[in-house]
Design a protein around this motif. Structure first.
Motif, PDB file in Angstrom:
ATOM      1  N   ASP A  21      75.146 -31.844   6.562  1.00 20.84           N
ATOM      2  CA  ASP A  21      75.531 -30.902   5.527  1.00 20.84           C
ATOM      3  C   ASP A  21      74.833 -29.567   5.603  1.00 20.84           C
ATOM      4  O   ASP A  21      75.553 -28.705   5.205  1.00 20.84           O
ATOM      5  CB  ASP A  21      75.289 -31.334   4.247  1.00 20.84           C
ATOM      6  CG  ASP A  21      76.068 -32.766   3.804  1.00 20.84           C
ATOM      7  OD1 ASP A  21      76.977 -32.938   4.305  1.00 20.84           O
ATOM      8  OD2 ASP A  21      75.748 -33.353   2.741  1.00 20.84           O
ATOM      9  N   GLY A  22      73.969 -29.480   6.082  1.00 17.13           N
ATOM     10  CA  GLY A  22      73.058 -28.021   6.486  1.00 17.13           C
ATOM     11  C   GLY A  22      73.614 -27.223   7.587  1.00 17.13           C
ATOM     12  O   GLY A  22      73.895 -26.071   7.554  1.00 17.13           O
ATOM     13  N   ILE A  23      74.089 -27.923   8.568  1.00 19.91           N
ATOM     14  CA  ILE A  23      74.546 -27.468   9.931  1.00 19.91           C
ATOM     15  C   ILE A  23      76.074 -27.182   9.911  1.00 19.91           C
ATOM     16  O   ILE A  23      76.506 -26.316  10.478  1.00 19.91           O
ATOM     17  CB  ILE A  23      74.375 -28.130  11.194  1.00 19.91           C
ATOM     18  CG1 ILE A  23      74.085 -27.122  12.355  1.00 19.91           C
ATOM     19  CG2 ILE A  23      75.081 -29.380  11.124  1.00 19.91           C
ATOM     20  CD1 ILE A  23      73.308 -27.982  13.389  1.00 19.91           C
ATOM     21  N   LEU A  24      76.743 -27.923   9.259  1.00 20.18           N
ATOM     22  CA  LEU A  24      78.098 -27.714   9.005  1.00 20.18           C
ATOM     23  C   LEU A  24      78.668 -26.216   8.725  1.00 20.18           C
ATOM     24  O   LEU A  24      79.520 -25.658   9.410  1.00 20.18           O
ATOM     25  CB  LEU A  24      78.899 -28.619   8.073  1.00 20.18           C
ATOM     26  CG  LEU A  24      80.520 -28.695   8.214  1.00 20.18           C
ATOM     27  CD1 LEU A  24      80.799 -28.614   9.550  1.00 20.18           C
ATOM     28  CD2 LEU A  24      81.075 -29.802   7.281  1.00 20.18           C
ATOM     29  N   PRO A  25      78.311 -25.543   7.635  1.00 19.07           N
ATOM     30  CA  PRO A  25      78.580 -24.437   7.363  1.00 19.07           C
ATOM     31  C   PRO A  25      78.253 -23.295   8.168  1.00 19.07           C
ATOM     32  O   PRO A  25      78.889 -22.463   8.702  1.00 19.07           O
ATOM     33  CB  PRO A  25      77.778 -23.961   6.018  1.00 19.07           C
ATOM     34  CG  PRO A  25      77.579 -25.307   5.540  1.00 19.07           C
ATOM     35  CD  PRO A  25      77.405 -26.278   6.514  1.00 19.07           C
ATOM     36  N   GLU A  26      77.096 -23.326   8.894  1.00 16.68           N
ATOM     37  CA  GLU A  26      76.492 -22.720   9.971  1.00 16.68           C
ATOM     38  C   GLU A  26      77.295 -22.700  11.324  1.00 16.68           C
ATOM     39  O   GLU A  26      78.108 -21.777  11.969  1.00 16.68           O
ATOM     40  CB  GLU A  26      75.256 -22.873  10.415  1.00 16.68           C
ATOM     41  CG  GLU A  26      74.442 -22.043  11.347  1.00 16.68           C
ATOM     42  CD  GLU A  26      73.104 -22.272  11.456  1.00 16.68           C
ATOM     43  OE1 GLU A  26      72.465 -21.565  12.595  1.00 16.68           O
ATOM     44  OE2 GLU A  26      72.335 -23.011  11.070  1.00 16.68           O
ATOM     45  N   GLN A  27      77.882 -23.957  11.593  1.00 19.06           N
ATOM     46  CA  GLN A  27      78.709 -24.416  12.827  1.00 19.06           C
ATOM     47  C   GLN A  27      80.033 -23.551  12.663  1.00 19.06           C
ATOM     48  O   GLN A  27      80.594 -23.012  13.430  1.00 19.06           O
ATOM     49  CB  GLN A  27      78.774 -25.802  12.949  1.00 19.06           C
ATOM     50  CG  GLN A  27      79.698 -26.084  14.283  1.00 19.06           C
ATOM     51  CD  GLN A  27      78.980 -25.798  15.535  1.00 19.06           C
ATOM     52  OE1 GLN A  27      77.906 -25.309  15.854  1.00 19.06           O
ATOM     53  NE2 GLN A  27      79.898 -25.198  16.507  1.00 19.06           N
ATOM     54  N   LEU A  28      80.500 -23.773  11.192  1.00 18.92           N
ATOM     55  CA  LEU A  28      81.876 -23.286  10.959  1.00 18.92           C
ATOM     56  C   LEU A  28      81.813 -21.614  11.039  1.00 18.92           C
ATOM     57  O   LEU A  28      82.871 -21.153  11.473  1.00 18.92           O
ATOM     58  CB  LEU A  28      82.647 -23.816   9.824  1.00 18.92           C
ATOM     59  CG  LEU A  28      82.701 -25.299   9.724  1.00 18.92           C
ATOM     60  CD1 LEU A  28      83.271 -25.628   8.389  1.00 18.92           C
ATOM     61  CD2 LEU A  28      83.935 -25.563  10.442  1.00 18.92           C
ATOM     62  N   ALA A  29      80.543 -21.058  10.679  1.00 16.56           N
ATOM     63  CA  ALA A  29      80.570 -19.733  10.722  1.00 16.56           C
ATOM     64  C   ALA A  29      80.662 -19.106  12.017  1.00 16.56           C
ATOM     65  O   ALA A  29      81.107 -18.085  12.736  1.00 16.56           O
ATOM     66  CB  ALA A  29      79.431 -19.199   9.956  1.00 16.56           C
ATOM     67  N   TYR A  30      79.841 -19.892  13.040  1.00 14.83           N
ATOM     68  CA  TYR A  30      79.875 -19.726  14.643  1.00 14.83           C
ATOM     69  C   TYR A  30      81.230 -19.802  15.170  1.00 14.83           C
ATOM     70  O   TYR A  30      81.567 -18.892  15.683  1.00 14.83           O
ATOM     71  CB  TYR A  30      78.933 -20.716  15.149  1.00 14.83           C
ATOM     72  CG  TYR A  30      78.751 -20.664  16.691  1.00 14.83           C
ATOM     73  CD1 TYR A  30      78.527 -19.518  17.344  1.00 14.83           C
ATOM     74  CD2 TYR A  30      79.768 -21.554  17.390  1.00 14.83           C
ATOM     75  CE1 TYR A  30      78.503 -19.451  18.807  1.00 14.83           C
ATOM     76  CE2 TYR A  30      79.598 -21.599  18.853  1.00 14.83           C
ATOM     77  CZ  TYR A  30      79.026 -20.458  19.207  1.00 14.83           C
ATOM     78  OH  TYR A  30      79.061 -20.470  20.798  1.00 14.83           O
ATOM     79  N   GLU A  31      81.937 -20.803  14.894  1.00 10.76           N
ATOM     80  CA  GLU A  31      83.462 -21.013  15.419  1.00 10.76           C
ATOM     81  C   GLU A  31      84.420 -19.881  14.759  1.00 10.76           C
ATOM     82  O   GLU A  31      85.209 -19.334  15.521  1.00 10.76           O
ATOM     83  CB  GLU A  31      83.991 -22.513  14.959  1.00 10.76           C
ATOM     84  CG  GLU A  31      83.247 -23.641  15.579  1.00 10.76           C
ATOM     85  CD  GLU A  31      83.436 -24.863  15.200  1.00 10.76           C
ATOM     86  OE1 GLU A  31      84.639 -25.154  14.295  1.00 10.76           O
ATOM     87  OE2 GLU A  31      82.873 -25.853  15.813  1.00 10.76           O
TER      88      GLU A  31
END
Length: 180
Positions: free
Chosen positions: A135-145
């Protein structure tokens, strides 16, 4: 779009490595239709470059993409899965899933529960730490993508997603029947 149209459209967007490869093949085999190479070659090259980038947010969290895919499958399905179900969800081999699960279990991100009726079957679920990590990394990963895809405008991203979805759906159906 014909192969010739594809080449003209590609030329207006700028040179890429596949353009050079296509020109070389056309010099060797001038009558050969290299249209499929222009598409498949670019898909493969994009995939290779994206894999080399190693997904910065995942790397910072000490996860590989395949490990994150396992954690994500457990999170998004919302229920326990067996290793076989995880393999199908993530398009991975059973051996690869077993290896990744061992590492994720040792890190305290996944827990295993034996089946009450069949000791050979394991049920897997995220621990609280695993759920918090996803849950913590998903928003950051989506922002990276999103930043990776920012070279395309939103309509272009939508068009590409639609075309790739159509191709993938047809390939999955066609290749699925070939494997059966």
């Amino acid at each position: 779009m014909t192969a010739a149209n594809g080449r003209q459209a590609g030329a207006t967007r700028g040179e890429d490595t596949v353009s050079a490869v296509v020109r070389q093949w056309q010099a060797v085999h001038p009558g050969l239709d290299t249209g499929p190479m222009e598409i498949i070659g670019r898909i493969n090259r994009c995939a290779a470059l994206l894999q080399q980038a190693e997904d910065a947010p995942l790397r910072r969290a000490g996860l590989s993409r395949p490990e994150f895919d396992l954690l994500g499958a457990l999170r998004r399905t919302g229920h326990e899965l067996t290793p076989g179900e995880l393999a199908r969800e993530t398009f991975s081999s059973g051996a690869a899933v077993t290896k990744r699960l061992k590492q994720l279990t040792e890190r305290g991100l996944v827990e295993r529960r034996g089946d009450t009726r069949d000791r050979r079957v394991a049920h897997l679920r995220l621990t609280d730490a695993g759920r918090d990590l996803v849950d913590g990394i998903l928003p950051e990963q989506l922002a990276y993508e999103t930043s990776v895809l920012a070279v395309l405008d939103l309509p272009g991203q939508g068009e590409l997603a639609g075309l790739l979805g159509e191709l993938l759906g047809r390939l999955e159906g066609r290749l699925g029947t070939l494997r059966a």
